[in-house]
Design a protein around this motif. Structure first.
Motif, PDB file in Angstrom:
ATOM      1  N   UNK A  59     -31.222  16.316   2.239  1.00  0.00           N
ATOM      2  CA  UNK A  59     -30.185  17.163   1.265  1.00  0.00           C
ATOM      3  C   UNK A  59     -30.596  18.616   1.068  1.00  0.00           C
ATOM      4  N   UNK A  60     -31.731  18.823   0.791  1.00  0.00           N
ATOM      5  CA  UNK A  60     -31.973  20.202   0.329  1.00  0.00           C
ATOM      6  C   UNK A  60     -31.854  21.125   1.603  1.00  0.00           C
ATOM      7  N   UNK A  61     -32.392  20.698   2.666  1.00  0.00           N
ATOM      8  CA  UNK A  61     -32.176  21.399   3.986  1.00  0.00           C
ATOM      9  C   UNK A  61     -30.322  21.601   4.258  1.00  0.00           C
ATOM     10  N   UNK A  62     -29.905  20.641   4.053  1.00  0.00           N
ATOM     11  CA  UNK A  62     -28.451  20.717   4.234  1.00  0.00           C
ATOM     12  C   UNK A  62     -27.843  21.711   3.058  1.00  0.00           C
ATOM     13  N   UNK A  63     -28.264  21.627   2.160  1.00  0.00           N
ATOM     14  CA  UNK A  63     -27.739  22.709   1.152  1.00  0.00           C
ATOM     15  C   UNK A  63     -28.127  24.253   1.213  1.00  0.00           C
ATOM     16  N   UNK A  64     -29.545  24.451   2.350  1.00  0.00           N
ATOM     17  CA  UNK A  64     -29.825  25.528   2.536  1.00  0.00           C
ATOM     18  C   UNK A  64     -29.247  26.073   4.269  1.00  0.00           C
ATOM     19  N   UNK A  65     -28.470  25.165   4.620  1.00  0.00           N
ATOM     20  CA  UNK A  65     -27.962  25.285   5.802  1.00  0.00           C
ATOM     21  C   UNK A  65     -28.890  25.275   6.971  1.00  0.00           C
ATOM     22  N   UNK A  66     -29.925  24.676   6.513  1.00  0.00           N
ATOM     23  CA  UNK A  66     -31.043  24.561   7.792  1.00  0.00           C
ATOM     24  C   UNK A  66     -30.865  23.229   8.394  1.00  0.00           C
ATOM     25  N   UNK A  67     -29.565  23.308   9.297  1.00  0.00           N
ATOM     26  CA  UNK A  67     -29.326  22.181   9.924  1.00  0.00           C
ATOM     27  C   UNK A  67     -30.291  21.355  10.794  1.00  0.00           C
ATOM     28  N   UNK A  68     -31.022  22.077  11.511  1.00  0.00           N
ATOM     29  CA  UNK A  68     -31.852  21.539  12.177  1.00  0.00           C
ATOM     30  C   UNK A  68     -33.067  20.591  11.271  1.00  0.00           C
ATOM     31  N   UNK A  69     -33.520  21.373  10.343  1.00  0.00           N
ATOM     32  CA  UNK A  69     -34.555  20.384   9.577  1.00  0.00           C
ATOM     33  C   UNK A  69     -33.681  19.271   8.968  1.00  0.00           C
ATOM     34  N   UNK A  70     -32.471  19.348   8.626  1.00  0.00           N
ATOM     35  CA  UNK A  70     -31.965  18.346   8.064  1.00  0.00           C
ATOM     36  C   UNK A  70     -31.532  17.096   8.892  1.00  0.00           C
ATOM     37  N   UNK A  71     -31.369  17.378  10.066  1.00  0.00           N
ATOM     38  CA  UNK A  71     -31.053  16.665  11.386  1.00  0.00           C
ATOM     39  C   UNK A  71     -32.564  15.676  11.440  1.00  0.00           C
ATOM     40  N   UNK A  72     -33.498  16.715  11.396  1.00  0.00           N
ATOM     41  CA  UNK A  72     -34.789  15.770  11.721  1.00  0.00           C
ATOM     42  C   UNK A  72     -34.906  14.733  10.571  1.00  0.00           C
ATOM     43  N   UNK A  73     -34.769  15.081   9.386  1.00  0.00           N
ATOM     44  CA  UNK A  73     -35.067  14.020   8.209  1.00  0.00           C
ATOM     45  C   UNK A  73     -34.102  13.104   8.188  1.00  0.00           C
ATOM     46  N   UNK A  74     -32.591  13.437   8.504  1.00  0.00           N
ATOM     47  CA  UNK A  74     -31.920  12.274   8.478  1.00  0.00           C
ATOM     48  C   UNK A  74     -32.187  11.270   9.632  1.00  0.00           C
ATOM     49  N   UNK A  75     -32.346  11.906  10.955  1.00  0.00           N
ATOM     50  CA  UNK A  75     -32.731  11.004  12.247  1.00  0.00           C
ATOM     51  C   UNK A  75     -33.707  10.123  11.723  1.00  0.00           C
ATOM     52  N   UNK A  76     -35.005  10.497  11.184  1.00  0.00           N
ATOM     53  CA  UNK A  76     -35.894   9.693  10.649  1.00  0.00           C
ATOM     54  C   UNK A  76     -35.767   8.493   9.837  1.00  0.00           C
ATOM     55  N   UNK A  77     -34.616   8.619   8.902  1.00  0.00           N
ATOM     56  CA  UNK A  77     -34.062   7.975   8.007  1.00  0.00           C
ATOM     57  C   UNK A  77     -33.373   6.718   8.721  1.00  0.00           C
ATOM     58  N   UNK A  78     -32.700   7.085   9.686  1.00  0.00           N
ATOM     59  CA  UNK A  78     -31.884   6.280  10.542  1.00  0.00           C
ATOM     60  C   UNK A  78     -32.806   5.143  11.150  1.00  0.00           C
ATOM     61  N   UNK A  79     -33.853   5.860  11.729  1.00  0.00           N
ATOM     62  CA  UNK A  79     -34.809   5.158  12.431  1.00  0.00           C
ATOM     63  C   UNK A  79     -35.573   3.943  11.552  1.00  0.00           C
ATOM     64  N   UNK A  80     -36.174   4.627  10.412  1.00  0.00           N
ATOM     65  CA  UNK A  80     -36.778   3.599   9.249  1.00  0.00           C
ATOM     66  C   UNK A  80     -35.749   2.756   8.739  1.00  0.00           C
ATOM     67  N   UNK A  81     -34.633   2.892   8.491  1.00  0.00           N
ATOM     68  CA  UNK A  81     -33.442   2.016   7.986  1.00  0.00           C
ATOM     69  C   UNK A  81     -32.265   1.991   8.690  1.00  0.00           C
ATOM     70  N   UNK A  82     -32.367   1.507   9.812  1.00  0.00           N
ATOM     71  CA  UNK A  82     -30.748   1.678  10.715  1.00  0.00           C
ATOM     72  C   UNK A  82     -29.695   0.758   9.990  1.00  0.00           C
ATOM     73  N   UNK A  83     -29.679   0.288   8.716  1.00  0.00           N
ATOM     74  CA  UNK A  83     -28.543  -0.722   8.292  1.00  0.00           C
ATOM     75  C   UNK A  83     -27.997   0.129   7.132  1.00  0.00           C
TER      76      UNK A  83
END
Length: 224
Positions: A59-83
């Motif tokens: 969320x912080x990366x998103x607020x900072x418009x650091x899209x690549x960093x935000x993508x990495x964090x959210x992608x890991x979240x999807x992998x850890x909890x795909x439901x």
């Protein structure tokens, strides 16, 4: 006895860690993202699979418009909890923002995954309103030749209407306004206001009068 002594030695550190984390959460809620970020990053080093910390940092990366960093964090979240539907929604959102900031050819290659992410969020949570809103806007903003579709936008708007009349009317108003059917958009925004969206519906209607219908006097009469 040895275990008790070990716990007692560790206890002050646990208290400090919890206190520090609570401080970071408070800073985050206050919008002080730059101050919260290093605390969360430090915690994540010791707890690399901590879902809430990954989400905070995304969320912080998103607020900072650091899209690549935000993508990495959210992608890991999807992998850890795909439901979890919201992880797909947030991943699709930042991926869409990156596409928006990219050149046209690169953006076109990303649109499919953006749509799939929002569709997955709806599959996991059939009542997910924000993902449907995102799809409405994507389908009306994209040219038909690259996947835009008024029919699909209306489909998701109708689904919103069943879940939330206000969101249904507002989203349909956005569709009508986009395709320059201004009287119809006016009707939809008025329905949204009648359904309870005084502030957002009023603002959309005022903007329609002022910017699209050349009726500033009507815009001025709307109480927001």
């Amino acid at each position: 006895m040895k275990n008790i002594l070990s716990f007692l030695l560790l206890f002050p550190l646990l208290i400090w860690s919890q206190s520090d984390y609570g401080k970071a959460e408070k800073l985050f809620k206050e919008g002080k993202y730059e101050q919260a970020q290093p605390i969360f990053e430090s915690f994540l080093k010791e707890n690399p699979s901590h879902l809430k910390t990954l989400e905070y940092l995304g969320d912080i990366a998103g607020h900072q418009k650091s899209w690549d960093k935000a993508i990495v964090y959210y992608k890991k979240l999807k992998q850890l909890k795909p439901s979890e539907a919201n992880y797909y929604f947030k991943y699709g959102g930042v991926l869409g923002m990156k596409a928006k900031d990219s050149n046209k050819f690169k953006a076109l290659g990303m649109i499919g995954e953006v749509k799939e992410s929002f569709e997955k969020a709806i599959e996991l949570n059939p009542k997910h309103i924000e993902a449907r809103w995102a799809l409405v806007l994507i389908y009306i903003q994209l040219p038909g030749i690259v996947g835009g579709s008024e029919t699909k936008a209306i489909k998701y708007s109708n689904e919103l209407l069943k879940l939330s009349p206000v969101d249904g009317f507002l989203s349909r108003g956005q569709i009508e306004e986009h395709f320059e059917r201004y009287p119809s958009a006016e009707t939809q925004y008025k329905k949204a206001i009648a359904a309870g969206s005084t502030k957002v519906g009023g603002q959309m209607l005022a903007n329609l009068y002022k910017n699209k219908m050349n009726q500033p006097e009507k815009a001025a009469k709307i109480k927001i």
